[in-house]
Design a protein around this motif. Structure first.
Motif, PDB file in Angstrom:
ATOM      1  N   TYR A   1       0.837  -1.196   0.000  1.00  0.00           N
ATOM      2  CA  TYR A   1       0.000   0.000   0.000  1.00  0.00           C
ATOM      3  C   TYR A   1       0.875   1.250   0.000  1.00  0.00           C
ATOM      4  O   TYR A   1       0.650   2.181  -0.789  1.00  0.00           O
ATOM      5  CB  TYR A   1      -0.921   0.008   1.215  1.00  0.00           C
ATOM      6  N   GLU A   2       1.872   1.293   0.868  1.00  0.00           N
ATOM      7  CA  GLU A   2       2.714   2.480   0.976  1.00  0.00           C
ATOM      8  C   GLU A   2       3.525   2.717  -0.293  1.00  0.00           C
ATOM      9  O   GLU A   2       3.725   3.867  -0.709  1.00  0.00           O
ATOM     10  CB  GLU A   2       3.614   2.361   2.199  1.00  0.00           C
ATOM     11  N   ARG A   3       3.972   1.636  -0.929  1.00  0.00           N
ATOM     12  CA  ARG A   3       4.717   1.799  -2.190  1.00  0.00           C
ATOM     13  C   ARG A   3       3.821   2.379  -3.266  1.00  0.00           C
ATOM     14  O   ARG A   3       4.218   3.286  -4.020  1.00  0.00           O
ATOM     15  CB  ARG A   3       5.289   0.456  -2.651  1.00  0.00           C
ATOM     16  N   CYS A   4       2.589   1.871  -3.381  1.00  0.00           N
ATOM     17  CA  CYS A   4       1.656   2.371  -4.384  1.00  0.00           C
ATOM     18  C   CYS A   4       1.340   3.848  -4.156  1.00  0.00           C
ATOM     19  O   CYS A   4       1.325   4.649  -5.094  1.00  0.00           O
ATOM     20  CB  CYS A   4       0.370   1.550  -4.369  1.00  0.00           C
ATOM     21  N   TYR A   5       1.100   4.191  -2.885  1.00  0.00           N
ATOM     22  CA  TYR A   5       0.755   5.581  -2.583  1.00  0.00           C
ATOM     23  C   TYR A   5       1.944   6.508  -2.873  1.00  0.00           C
ATOM     24  O   TYR A   5       1.783   7.617  -3.395  1.00  0.00           O
ATOM     25  CB  TYR A   5       0.301   5.732  -1.132  1.00  0.00           C
ATOM     26  N   ALA A   6       3.145   6.048  -2.551  1.00  0.00           N
ATOM     27  CA  ALA A   6       4.334   6.858  -2.811  1.00  0.00           C
ATOM     28  C   ALA A   6       4.518   7.090  -4.303  1.00  0.00           C
ATOM     29  O   ALA A   6       4.847   8.209  -4.744  1.00  0.00           O
ATOM     30  CB  ALA A   6       5.568   6.172  -2.220  1.00  0.00           C
ATOM     31  N   ASP A   7       4.294   6.058  -5.096  1.00  0.00           N
ATOM     32  CA  ASP A   7       4.441   6.194  -6.548  1.00  0.00           C
ATOM     33  C   ASP A   7       3.403   7.173  -7.096  1.00  0.00           C
ATOM     34  O   ASP A   7       3.708   8.021  -7.942  1.00  0.00           O
ATOM     35  CB  ASP A   7       4.303   4.827  -7.208  1.00  0.00           C
ATOM     36  N   ALA A   8       2.159   7.063  -6.610  1.00  0.00           N
ATOM     37  CA  ALA A   8       1.107   7.976  -7.051  1.00  0.00           C
ATOM     38  C   ALA A   8       1.415   9.416  -6.631  1.00  0.00           C
ATOM     39  O   ALA A   8       1.195  10.366  -7.394  1.00  0.00           O
ATOM     40  CB  ALA A   8      -0.238   7.529  -6.475  1.00  0.00           C
ATOM     41  N   TRP A   9       1.921   9.590  -5.419  1.00  0.00           N
ATOM     42  CA  TRP A   9       2.292  10.920  -4.921  1.00  0.00           C
ATOM     43  C   TRP A   9       3.402  11.527  -5.794  1.00  0.00           C
ATOM     44  O   TRP A   9       3.341  12.703  -6.174  1.00  0.00           O
ATOM     45  CB  TRP A   9       2.761  10.816  -3.476  1.00  0.00           C
ATOM     46  N   HIS A  10       4.398  10.724  -6.093  1.00  0.00           N
ATOM     47  CA  HIS A  10       5.524  11.209  -6.898  1.00  0.00           C
ATOM     48  C   HIS A  10       5.042  11.661  -8.267  1.00  0.00           C
ATOM     49  O   HIS A  10       5.481  12.698  -8.795  1.00  0.00           O
ATOM     50  CB  HIS A  10       6.579  10.115  -7.027  1.00  0.00           C
ATOM     51  N   PHE A  11       4.113  10.901  -8.849  1.00  0.00           N
ATOM     52  CA  PHE A  11       3.607  11.269 -10.170  1.00  0.00           C
ATOM     53  C   PHE A  11       2.819  12.575 -10.087  1.00  0.00           C
ATOM     54  O   PHE A  11       2.922  13.431 -10.970  1.00  0.00           O
ATOM     55  CB  PHE A  11       2.716  10.160 -10.733  1.00  0.00           C
ATOM     56  N   ALA A  12       2.026  12.733  -9.017  1.00  0.00           N
ATOM     57  CA  ALA A  12       1.188  13.921  -8.890  1.00  0.00           C
ATOM     58  C   ALA A  12       1.987  15.171  -8.571  1.00  0.00           C
ATOM     59  O   ALA A  12       1.675  16.266  -9.043  1.00  0.00           O
ATOM     60  CB  ALA A  12       0.120  13.684  -7.816  1.00  0.00           C
ATOM     61  N   HIS A  13       3.061  15.018  -7.746  1.00  0.00           N
ATOM     62  CA  HIS A  13       3.773  16.191  -7.246  1.00  0.00           C
ATOM     63  C   HIS A  13       5.179  16.350  -7.822  1.00  0.00           C
ATOM     64  O   HIS A  13       5.814  17.383  -7.598  1.00  0.00           O
ATOM     65  CB  HIS A  13       3.864  16.121  -5.719  1.00  0.00           C
ATOM     66  N   GLY A  14       5.668  15.365  -8.512  1.00  0.00           N
ATOM     67  CA  GLY A  14       6.994  15.455  -9.111  1.00  0.00           C
ATOM     68  C   GLY A  14       8.117  15.051  -8.183  1.00  0.00           C
ATOM     69  O   GLY A  14       9.270  14.948  -8.601  1.00  0.00           O
ATOM     70  N   ASN A  15       7.813  14.837  -6.897  1.00  0.00           N
ATOM     71  CA  ASN A  15       8.812  14.401  -5.925  1.00  0.00           C
ATOM     72  C   ASN A  15       8.067  13.856  -4.708  1.00  0.00           C
ATOM     73  O   ASN A  15       6.829  13.832  -4.674  1.00  0.00           O
ATOM     74  CB  ASN A  15       9.733  15.557  -5.528  1.00  0.00           C
ATOM     75  N   LEU A  16       8.821  13.413  -3.711  1.00  0.00           N
ATOM     76  CA  LEU A  16       8.204  12.865  -2.505  1.00  0.00           C
ATOM     77  C   LEU A  16       8.250  13.835  -1.328  1.00  0.00           C
ATOM     78  O   LEU A  16       8.006  13.435  -0.185  1.00  0.00           O
ATOM     79  CB  LEU A  16       8.884  11.545  -2.115  1.00  0.00           C
ATOM     80  N   ALA A  17       8.543  15.103  -1.606  1.00  0.00           N
ATOM     81  CA  ALA A  17       8.576  16.103  -0.551  1.00  0.00           C
ATOM     82  C   ALA A  17       7.206  16.202   0.116  1.00  0.00           C
ATOM     83  O   ALA A  17       6.181  16.352  -0.554  1.00  0.00           O
ATOM     84  CB  ALA A  17       8.979  17.461  -1.127  1.00  0.00           C
ATOM     85  N   GLY A  18       7.183  16.091   1.403  1.00  0.00           N
ATOM     86  CA  GLY A  18       5.939  16.189   2.154  1.00  0.00           C
ATOM     87  C   GLY A  18       5.172  14.893   2.286  1.00  0.00           C
ATOM     88  O   GLY A  18       4.143  14.843   2.971  1.00  0.00           O
ATOM     89  N   PHE A  19       5.688  13.839   1.639  1.00  0.00           N
ATOM     90  CA  PHE A  19       4.972  12.557   1.716  1.00  0.00           C
ATOM     91  C   PHE A  19       5.348  11.803   2.987  1.00  0.00           C
ATOM     92  O   PHE A  19       6.518  11.568   3.264  1.00  0.00           O
ATOM     93  CB  PHE A  19       5.286  11.689   0.493  1.00  0.00           C
ATOM     94  N   ALA A  20       4.350  11.423   3.763  1.00  0.00           N
ATOM     95  CA  ALA A  20       4.540  10.591   4.955  1.00  0.00           C
ATOM     96  C   ALA A  20       3.515   9.462   4.858  1.00  0.00           C
ATOM     97  O   ALA A  20       2.312   9.723   4.899  1.00  0.00           O
ATOM     98  CB  ALA A  20       4.330  11.402   6.229  1.00  0.00           C
ATOM     99  N   PRO A  21       3.948   8.215   4.715  1.00  0.00           N
ATOM    100  CA  PRO A  21       3.013   7.120   4.433  1.00  0.00           C
ATOM    101  C   PRO A  21       2.060   6.789   5.573  1.00  0.00           C
ATOM    102  O   PRO A  21       0.930   6.362   5.321  1.00  0.00           O
ATOM    103  CB  PRO A  21       3.937   5.941   4.123  1.00  0.00           C
ATOM    104  N   GLU A  22       2.495   6.974   6.814  1.00  0.00           N
ATOM    105  CA  GLU A  22       1.692   6.474   7.933  1.00  0.00           C
ATOM    106  C   GLU A  22       0.289   7.070   8.004  1.00  0.00           C
ATOM    107  O   GLU A  22      -0.686   6.318   8.200  1.00  0.00           O
ATOM    108  CB  GLU A  22       2.425   6.699   9.257  1.00  0.00           C
ATOM    109  N   PRO A  23       0.097   8.384   7.835  1.00  0.00           N
ATOM    110  CA  PRO A  23      -1.270   8.922   7.908  1.00  0.00           C
ATOM    111  C   PRO A  23      -2.194   8.331   6.839  1.00  0.00           C
ATOM    112  O   PRO A  23      -3.375   8.076   7.120  1.00  0.00           O
ATOM    113  CB  PRO A  23      -1.073  10.426   7.695  1.00  0.00           C
ATOM    114  N   TYR A  24      -1.658   8.104   5.645  1.00  0.00           N
ATOM    115  CA  TYR A  24      -2.483   7.560   4.572  1.00  0.00           C
ATOM    116  C   TYR A  24      -2.838   6.100   4.850  1.00  0.00           C
ATOM    117  O   TYR A  24      -3.963   5.660   4.597  1.00  0.00           O
ATOM    118  CB  TYR A  24      -1.766   7.699   3.229  1.00  0.00           C
TER     119      TYR A  24
END
Length: 374
Positions: free
Chosen positions: A229-252
């Motif tokens: 789940y966390e890998r999928c969300y990180a990949d989707a976040w990176h695509f949407a924002h261009g980087n992983l800045a601000g991404f924290a998997p635990e809340p999601y």
């Protein structure tokens, strides 16, 4: 002599979503509505004295377009319905292939021996649909009639007319959406001039029926599936924002667990066989009081993109929120994600506002209420 144009309905939601429709009374897709327009054009100059249809929505909507040029009303006949698949109604092919692979194979490939407790057999369908077609033919002697029905039902009717046994029915392909068969009733029997002709469809509206790519789903396992789940969300976040800045998997991930606690089918992992294909996270709480459902995450592994698989994930969202009485569905999509935007627009979503942080997100919405006439 009676002329009968036997027509399969346009593409319905169940066709696009890879699910068993049977008597399940879903709507018609946007592609189906375009098919209907092309079918209507085919019949613009064809003399017709009556139009009949199964009483299921997808057949009635298709029949109305055929009737429009003659100013005819559509007469509904329940005996022309699709096969009733009992406990399979509304189930997805991928899920059934996982649990009932042999029965699914017989359903299409061995109709003589297909049996499911609580469902009709092919013989049952023939026994109700053929007399109905015969009655229509006798009622309209000397006239021309259009009859709109369903894939398996038409297959059963054509088998009877062509003198094909149930054992041989596997040689008779299921008609494509809006395909036309011209029948002639004369001297107490039918003959077929041609069958399953969809030459009226443009290439953009012709869909080849296939079973490849049916995905099965399973509820997220809170322990075993966390890293996925966390890998999928990180990949989707990176695509949407261009980087992983601000991404924290635990809340999601914690939010996903809340969604699961409210609705067991809210977070699903998808597979093709044993291979991971994607993930769907639905929030049953957000939008509850406003009457909409929320898609928190729709993710497909790269190799499954562009293959029509995303529609199967979205179908689970429609099914869940439809069962909860929601009137619409909302989600965010990155403005730069042209592929996703094109997909959601094909699904009937529209942009209602733009927002986001670290990248521009568009808020999109799709009505879950069934539309009227084509």
């Amino acid at each position: 002599m009676t002329e009968i144009y036997l027509i399969r309905h346009a593409q319905a939601e169940g066709n696009r979503w890879h699910m068993m429709q049977g008597h399940w009374d879903g709507s018609v897709t946007d592609l189906g509505r375009r098919q209907i327009e092309e079918l209507a054009e085919r019949f613009r100059t064809t003399p017709l004295d009556a139009v009949y249809a199964s009483d299921l929505y997808r057949a009635v909507l298709t029949a109305r377009a055929v009737a429009r040029w003659r100013g005819l009303s559509v007469q509904t006949v329940p005996a022309l319905r699709e096969i009733n698949v009992g406990p399979w109604e509304g189930k997805f092919f991928g899920d059934l292939q996982d649990t009932e692979a042999e029965a699914i194979a017989r359903f299409i490939g061995d109709p003589e021996h297909w049996f499911l407790a609580g469902a009709e057999t092919y013989a049952d369908v023939t026994a109700r649909a053929y007399p109905a077609l015969e009655t229509i033919a006798r009622t309209h002697d000397g006239q021309a009639v259009a009859v709109v029905s369903h894939g398996i039902t038409i297959r059963c009717l054509l088998a009877r007319i062509l003198g094909i046994t149930l054992a041989e029915t596997r040689r008779l392909p299921i008609a494509g959406n809006t395909a036309v068969s011209r029948l002639v009733w004369e001297n107490g029997r039918f003959r077929a001039d041609y069958i399953n002709d969809d030459s009226h469809l443009s290439d953009a509206c012709r869909v080849t029926w296939r079973r490849a790519g049916d995905l099965r789903s399973a509820p997220l396992d809170p322990t075993a599936d966390r890293s996925y789940y966390e890998r999928c969300y990180a990949d989707a976040w990176h695509f949407a924002h261009g980087n992983l800045a601000g991404f924290a998997p635990e809340p999601y991930y914690n939010a996903a667990l809340r969604h699961l606690s409210v609705e067991p089918g809210a977070v699903l992992r998808f597979y093709e066989g044993k291979k991971s294909a994607g993930l769907l996270d639905l929030d049953p709480l957000r939008g509850r009081h406003a009457g909409y459902g929320w898609v928190s995450l729709l993710y497909l592994e790269p190799e499954y993109r562009g293959r029509g698989c995303a529609a199967q994930l979205m179908a689970r969202a429609y099914a869940l929120f439809g069962s909860l009485g929601r009137k619409s569905l909302r989600l965010h999509v990155a403005a730069e994600n042209e592929t996703a935007l094109a997909f959601y627009r094909r699904e009937g979503f529209r942009v209602i506002e733009g927002e986001g942080s670290g990248g521009r997100l568009l808020l999109m919405e799709k009505s879950l209420e069934r539309r009227g006439d084509a």
